[in-house]
Design an enzyme around this catalytic site. Sequence first.
Site, mmCIF file in Angstrom:
data_model
loop_
_atom_site.group_PDB
_atom_site.id
_atom_site.type_symbol
_atom_site.label_atom_id
_atom_site.label_comp_id
_atom_site.label_asym_id
_atom_site.label_seq_id
_atom_site.Cartn_x
_atom_site.Cartn_y
_atom_site.Cartn_z
ATOM 1 N N LYS A 69 0.853 -1.202 0.000
ATOM 2 C CA LYS A 69 0.000 0.000 0.000
ATOM 3 C C LYS A 69 0.882 1.243 0.000
ATOM 4 C CE LYS A 69 -3.956 1.937 2.535
ATOM 5 N NZ LYS A 69 -4.834 1.745 3.726
ATOM 6 N N SER A 144 -9.696 1.599 2.663
ATOM 7 C CA SER A 144 -8.815 2.355 1.812
ATOM 8 C C SER A 144 -7.749 1.514 1.111
ATOM 9 C CB SER A 144 -8.144 3.458 2.630
ATOM 10 O OG SER A 144 -7.269 2.910 3.587
ATOM 11 N N SER A 168 -9.847 -0.624 6.988
ATOM 12 C CA SER A 168 -9.254 -0.440 5.659
ATOM 13 C C SER A 168 -8.529 -1.649 5.072
ATOM 14 C CB SER A 168 -8.296 0.756 5.675
ATOM 15 O OG SER A 168 -9.024 1.954 5.578
#
Lengths: 473, 87
Positions: A69, A144, A168
């Site tokens: 990420k 996310s 997330s």
Amino acid sequence: MLDTARKFRKEDISPLSHVEALLDRIRQSDLNAYVTLNGDNALVDAKAAAQSIDRGDEDLLAGLAIAVKDNISTRNLRTTCSSNMLRFFVPPYDAHVIGLLRERGAVILGKTNMDEFAMGSTTTTSAFGPTKNPWDVTKTPGGSSGGSAAAVAAGLCDGALGSDTGGSVRQPASFCGITGLKPTYGSVSRYGLVAFASSLDQIGPMGRSARDVAVLFDAIRGHDPRDSTSIPKRYGRISLDGLDLRGVRIGVPDPFFSEGLSRDVERSVRFAIALFAELGAETVAIDLPHIRYGVAVYYIVATAEASSNLARYDGVRYGLRDTENADLFEMYCETRAQGFGEEVKRRIMLGTYALSAGYYDAYYRKASQVRTLIAEDFRRAFKQCDMIAGPTVPVTAFGLDEMVDDPLGVYLLDTYTIPASLAGIPALSIPCGFGDSGLPVGLQLMAPAFMDELILGAAMTFQDRTRFHEVRP
Amino acid sequence: MARLARLRVNKDEVARFCRDLSSVLAYMDMLREVDTGDVEATVHVQALVNVYREDAPGPSLDVGEALRNAPRVHGNAFEVPLVMDED
């Protein structure tokens, strides 16, 4: 992921050709799962891993391609948080977890798309455009960590790292039909994770199966003196045998099956709980009376911490700077207006409000007290049961443009993931079926702090008996 | 609030943020019904006390690396707009 590791030894394929093939697939993919590819450096690392395996390296992670990420620092590899503020930011150091993966011979394949600064549940607030759900490209992958989830689901990496502040990792895992763990707070170092809400942020592993996730988790957890919230604890190796469910008490909380839960999600989750019972687990009805305040508590605590953490983006040491203004105050305001997207601004303002003089007691202090009550709810519940099961998200993936004008509506989708974050306990999402639209449904398992292995083991046993995690988009 | 957060917002944004934040704050009002009399506030979820380290110098970023991402550099320093008036 573990199959690939075995193939490297049987010399069907080498890490180099494996990584080359993945990079090709990513370049041809239109999912927009990655912001930046590690390209040539990934090939160099894959070559090194190939040589190491030839010399007898037995490490399962050697040569495996991991997607990271884009809020986790990677030395000399751009780390943007999917924000214009950090569009050109190249970190001078690796996050702790990246160092651990590199030591084990894993290949960092690239950086995945996310909601800007991890603020969102859709991966549509990214400055690099939305990521699409591999199961239906008109739908959100969740967020996310939507880029990481989509990359795992679409086979654009072997495994991935995400971060979870209020869901997330788990929510996009649920929307993309993969397995994702939010570890116990303090078990994985946050050193090098760009701070959003420090008392909640945890880096979490994402993979196609609970065993893949367990292997990644094994690699990244452990004490790190560079993160003062990292717990000084020694951990053993995680067993991949699965958990014998006979006699295990599974708590089923009523508030997780109340109004707002789609019927198709409920059907799949009830099926999963029935399967646990069939495998010998005992189900217990539990109550978590303060859970209903979770979303309100979270959006005060998380935005308050964010407003403070994001004060560092001042146009001075790194990141964007508005160079038109000679006045310091104007430079700050203009830099931040240009660098941050709408959702980030909204949350900074909400957090600033919650911390401001005159409102601190009514909002931040009150929320922190109710947070204690939520943690106590879990403590009480875990006297009656060993783990808790319920849905990860009330719905399956929705349209990319569906909720853009309804921030509160998006916040409410975090209802089931937020409580574990507030209490700091481990929680994971595994695929447990498909909804009416054919999109994946996630089952969430939660356990007391530091019992991450218990829910991973239960998930392994569940996956030995089901095939939901093997179905690919 | 935008001034306090060092954000420039235009008219449209002010209208939109006011609407959104009002609805979110109205939702948060539900916390008022919880009796939190003497409940301790959570500052940290695990039972950690202050973590200290030896005050000993260790390796750190070199100046070049630290300045590499800076938008404006002057010699070995970050360049900022004037903080105080010239006179």
